[in-house]
Scaffold this motif. Structure first.
Motif, short mmCIF file in Angstrom:
data_model
loop_
_atom_site.label_atom_id
_atom_site.label_comp_id
_atom_site.label_asym_id
_atom_site.label_seq_id
_atom_site.Cartn_x
_atom_site.Cartn_y
_atom_site.Cartn_z
N PHE A 19 0.83 -1.21 0.00
CA PHE A 19 0.00 0.00 0.00
C PHE A 19 0.86 1.26 0.00
N ASN A 20 2.10 1.14 0.46
CA ASN A 20 3.01 2.29 0.43
C ASN A 20 3.44 2.66 -0.98
N ASP A 21 3.16 1.79 -1.95
CA ASP A 21 3.51 2.08 -3.34
C ASP A 21 2.48 2.97 -4.03
N THR A 22 1.41 3.32 -3.30
CA THR A 22 0.40 4.23 -3.85
C THR A 22 1.00 5.62 -4.06
N GLY A 23 0.74 6.21 -5.21
CA GLY A 23 1.26 7.54 -5.48
C GLY A 23 1.44 7.80 -6.96
N THR A 24 2.29 8.77 -7.27
CA THR A 24 2.54 9.19 -8.65
C THR A 24 3.91 8.72 -9.11
N TYR A 25 3.94 8.05 -10.26
CA TYR A 25 5.20 7.59 -10.86
C TYR A 25 5.45 8.39 -12.13
N GLU A 35 -0.67 7.57 -12.19
CA GLU A 35 -1.25 7.68 -10.84
C GLU A 35 -1.67 6.28 -10.41
N LEU A 36 -0.89 5.70 -9.50
CA LEU A 36 -1.14 4.31 -9.10
C LEU A 36 -1.88 4.24 -7.76
N SER A 37 -2.93 3.45 -7.74
CA SER A 37 -3.64 3.16 -6.49
C SER A 37 -3.50 1.67 -6.20
N VAL A 38 -3.37 1.33 -4.93
CA VAL A 38 -3.20 -0.06 -4.52
C VAL A 38 -4.43 -0.48 -3.73
N VAL A 39 -5.02 -1.59 -4.11
CA VAL A 39 -6.23 -2.10 -3.45
C VAL A 39 -5.97 -3.49 -2.91
N ALA A 40 -6.83 -3.91 -1.98
CA ALA A 40 -6.68 -5.23 -1.37
C ALA A 40 -7.16 -6.32 -2.31
N VAL A 41 -8.23 -6.04 -3.05
CA VAL A 41 -8.82 -7.02 -3.97
C VAL A 41 -9.04 -6.33 -5.30
N ALA A 42 -8.75 -7.01 -6.37
CA ALA A 42 -8.89 -6.43 -7.71
C ALA A 42 -10.35 -6.14 -8.01
#
Length: 215
Positions: free
Chosen positions: A111-117, A141-148
């Motif tokens: 979840f710490n990988d959420t952010g802007t690349y 703009e990457l968002s990280v979720v628990a379930v796809a």
């Protein structure tokens, strides 16, 4: 994540065939603990012009203001530049110095990988008159979720698939009914012709018999 796999396969195909270069946008949703492909493609406008490029990836975590330099690629060397991504970034781009695909793969997303690349191409075009230096930047703009989450296009595709199956089944039933009716009509017509022939033969035979009696 079938979409990730398809994008990866497409990236490999484009890297082996520059003439087919197409600037496909990166996906923007990753699943925690899974792998994710950060897509970044910058096609040359003129394929016949020789060139070389280097790639830099920067990351700005959600809620922060500054970008961190996390990755650098200068064929054939790749360097992970931030400890948060140590051992988790892999080069999945063009495998020569004329880079048009600058994608990287993140292993074990958190979840710490959420952010802007931010992906930056530093490209040099070797022109007859003089070299030309070009910088191209793309952001994801990457968002990280628990379930796809199921993508809308995937849902629509599945619905269309079932509709197509139903339509094909109805069409097949219609074709079978048409063929059955046609065969049945042909059979009835054949029987009617045979009956007419038999009747005609019977009348002819009767006429012959009447002619014999008259003599």
């Amino acid at each position: 994540m079938m979409c990730h796999f398809l994008l990866f396969v497409f990236s490999l195909f484009v890297s082996s065939c520059h003439a087919g270069c197409s600037e496909v946008e990166s996906l923007t949703e990753a699943v925690a603990t899974k792998g994710f492909l950060l897509g970044c493609i910058s096609c040359k406008r003129r394929e016949e012009v020789p060139a070389q490029a280097t790639i830099d990836w920067h990351f700005k975590p959600l809620g922060e203001e500054e970008f961190r330099h996390i990755f650098h690629y200068d064929h054939p060397s790749a360097a992970i530049l931030h400890e948060d991504f140590s051992g988790r970034l892999e080069w999945h781009g063009t495998l020569n110095s004329d880079i048009q695909i600058g994608s990287v793969y993140i292993d074990s997303v958190t979840f710490n990988d959420t952010g802007t690349y931010r992906c930056t191409f530093h490209r040099t075009l070797f022109l007859p008159s003089s070299d030309e230096h070009i910088i191209v930047e793309k952001e994801v703009e990457l968002s990280v979720v628990a379930v796809a989450n199921r993508e809308l296009t995937a849902v629509i595709s599945e619905i269309m698939m079932y509709v197509l199956i139903v339509v094909l089944q109805l069409w097949l039933i219609g074709v079978l009914f048409y063929c059955y009716k046609k065969i049945s009509d042909e059979q009835e017509a054949r029987e009617a012709r045979q009956a007419l022939k038999a009747q005609a033969a019977l009348l002819e035979s009767k006429d012959n018999c009447d002619g014999v009696q008259l003599e």
